[in-house]
Write a protein that holds these residues in place. Structure first.
Motif, short mmCIF file in Angstrom:
data_model
loop_
_atom_site.label_atom_id
_atom_site.label_comp_id
_atom_site.label_asym_id
_atom_site.label_seq_id
_atom_site.Cartn_x
_atom_site.Cartn_y
_atom_site.Cartn_z
N HIS A 175 18.90 33.97 -2.43
CA HIS A 175 17.98 34.16 -3.50
C HIS A 175 16.53 33.59 -3.40
O HIS A 175 15.52 34.25 -3.90
N GLY A 176 16.39 32.75 -2.38
CA GLY A 176 15.10 32.23 -2.31
C GLY A 176 13.86 33.09 -2.19
O GLY A 176 13.15 33.07 -2.83
N CYS A 177 14.14 33.90 -1.08
CA CYS A 177 12.99 34.75 -0.90
C CYS A 177 12.89 35.95 -1.88
O CYS A 177 11.95 37.01 -1.86
N TYR A 178 13.82 35.97 -2.70
CA TYR A 178 13.65 37.21 -4.27
C TYR A 178 13.19 36.34 -5.09
O TYR A 178 12.13 36.25 -5.79
N LEU A 179 14.07 35.56 -5.83
CA LEU A 179 13.63 34.89 -7.06
C LEU A 179 12.55 33.99 -7.04
O LEU A 179 11.77 34.10 -7.90
N HIS A 180 12.30 33.48 -5.93
CA HIS A 180 11.32 32.36 -5.68
C HIS A 180 10.01 33.08 -4.82
O HIS A 180 9.21 32.32 -4.18
N ALA A 187 7.75 32.24 -0.06
CA ALA A 187 7.26 33.33 -0.16
C ALA A 187 7.41 33.95 1.18
O ALA A 187 7.23 35.23 1.44
N PHE A 188 7.96 33.19 2.16
CA PHE A 188 7.87 33.63 3.57
C PHE A 188 9.20 34.09 3.99
O PHE A 188 10.41 33.91 3.48
N GLY A 189 9.16 35.05 5.15
CA GLY A 189 10.33 35.36 5.93
C GLY A 189 10.69 36.67 5.30
O GLY A 189 10.23 37.36 4.53
N SER A 190 12.08 36.98 5.91
CA SER A 190 12.33 38.54 5.81
C SER A 190 13.45 38.50 4.57
O SER A 190 14.00 37.87 4.21
N GLY A 210 19.29 35.55 10.79
CA GLY A 210 18.05 35.89 11.08
C GLY A 210 16.95 35.09 11.26
O GLY A 210 16.08 35.42 11.79
N GLN A 211 17.01 34.06 10.47
CA GLN A 211 15.78 32.93 10.52
C GLN A 211 16.26 31.61 10.02
O GLN A 211 17.20 31.37 9.35
N VAL A 212 15.40 30.53 10.76
CA VAL A 212 15.56 29.31 10.12
C VAL A 212 14.26 28.72 10.27
O VAL A 212 13.30 28.94 10.94
N GLY A 213 14.05 27.90 9.32
CA GLY A 213 12.57 27.10 9.08
C GLY A 213 11.69 27.93 8.47
O GLY A 213 10.55 27.69 8.66
N GLU A 214 11.94 29.24 7.82
CA GLU A 214 11.01 29.89 7.22
C GLU A 214 11.00 29.86 5.92
O GLU A 214 9.95 29.81 5.06
N ASN A 215 12.06 29.76 5.39
CA ASN A 215 12.16 29.66 3.98
C ASN A 215 13.42 28.88 3.74
O ASN A 215 13.87 28.17 4.23
#
Ligand code: FES
Ligand SMILES: [Fe+2]
Length: 347
Positions: A175-180, A187-190, A210-215
């Motif tokens: 939910h991080g990269c959508y809600l926030h 705001a970062f990442g895929s 797919g990602q670590v340390g971006e969001n």
């Protein structure tokens, strides 16, 4: 007792909150030697105050005389005096004095339940006993709260939603990269990914593949005999000062079936001058950003219906959510079975 009854009991226990757990109820500074503090956890109203040694006492918030809230009263020489007719009760729930009635038979009677309390890292924890664990096991805290390498701030908030929604939200990094998405750091990442669930020594970790340390890319839950908590990292840009990512340690306290209180420590691993500069920056600037993010969570969860579970359609990203629910159900089942066994033995 039919099978259906037992299933309902288990579900109710999950909704009300597990017993046999330490729960944070207040910030340390909120519990004083001069004034009682009323709180509620798992539907139980309690009152807390500091006795003459500074130790926090906690009993039911109910006057043994006629039921007035003791939290409306006053602290008298380490005990609590009811505002209604002055009955004085001590930290063990024993009536010490009935000032309006000389030699009243109530004096000396253990009238109220008392609860074990401990203080750690600016928070007050209360133990809710269970049949399986009537006395409190040690409260286990993460290293970020026990070592000097880390420094942080405790923030608390009351959310008008069942605590399960707060736990589900923490077990759901996607939910991080959508809600926030409009926030300072999230705001970062895929926006597409898969989730992975791994067992750890004390619990589990749910992470984006797919990602670590971006969001907000992962959350780890630790489950101990008398408490559970989770932690996660928020990557920080250079502008946010020293200390690398911000680590959040979260506890969730059920107040009643419709309300919970969240306790989040926001921490960074910094020492010396860098520590002071991060603490200053946090107070001056970052705290407000974090509040805004937390408000986004609160508003979303409060908007969800109480029975969303009955209609929801989970997909692969909800691995962490499912795991949390399994754990709660398993623990609730074991508590209910212990209670039923005790009942049978008593009959
Ligand atoms: S109700 Fe508390 S003293 Fe009467
Ligand atoms: Fe969130």
């Amino acid at each position: 007792m039919t099978v259906i009854d037992k299933k309902t009991l288990i579900e109710d226990r999950v909704n009300q909150g597990l017993l046999g757990q330490w729960y944070p109820v207040a910030k340390s500074v909120e519990v004083k030697a001069t004034k009682p503090y009323g709180a509620k956890l798992l539907g139980q109203k309690v009152v807390l105050w500091r006795d003459q040694t500074g130790a926090i006492r906690c009993i039911e918030d109910f006057c043994p005389h006629r039921g007035a809230p003791l939290s409306y009263g006053e602290v008298h020489e380490g005990n609590i005096g009811c505002r209604y007719h002055g009955v004085i009760v001590d930290g063990d729930g024993v009536v010490k004095r009935v000032p309006a009635m000389p030699e009243c038979a109530l004096e000396g009677r253990k009238a109220l339940k008392s609860f074990e309390v401990t203080e750690a890292n600016d928070a007050v924890f209360v133990y809710m006993p269970s049949v399986e664990q009537p006395t409190a096991p040690a409260l286990v805290l993460p290293k970020e709260l026990t070592s000097d390498d880390w420094t942080g701030f405790l923030c608390t908030s009351v959310w008008e939603t069942n605590y399960r929604y707060a736990l589900d939200n923490l077990a759901d990094p996607m939910h991080g990269c959508y809600l926030h998405s409009e926030s300072f750091t999230l705001a970062f990442g895929s926006k597409q990914d898969l989730m992975q669930l791994d067992k750890t020594d004390a619990g589990f970790r749910v992470s984006r593949v797919g990602q670590v340390g971006e969001n907000f890319d992962w959350t780890e839950f630790e489950i101990h005999p008398g408490n559970m908590f989770c932690f996660l990292d928020i990557p920080y840009p250079q502008a946010a000062g020293p200390g690398g990512f911000m680590r959040i340690v979260g506890f969730t306290t059920p107040i009643d079936e419709r309300t919970c209180k969240v306790f989040f420590w926001r921490l960074r691993q910094v020492s010396g001058l860098a520590r002071e500069s991060w603490r200053f920056l946090y107070r001056a600037q970052l705290e407000e950003n974090h509040w805004n993010v937390l408000e986004q969570d609160r508003v979303m969860l409060e908007g969800m219906p109480d029975d969303a579970r009955k209609r929801e359609m989970l997909y692969q990203h909800d691995l962490g959510v499912s795991r949390v629910r399994q754990l709660l159900t398993k623990a609730a089942k074991s508590q209910i079975e212990a209670e039923l066994a005790l009942k049978v033995a008593a009959e």
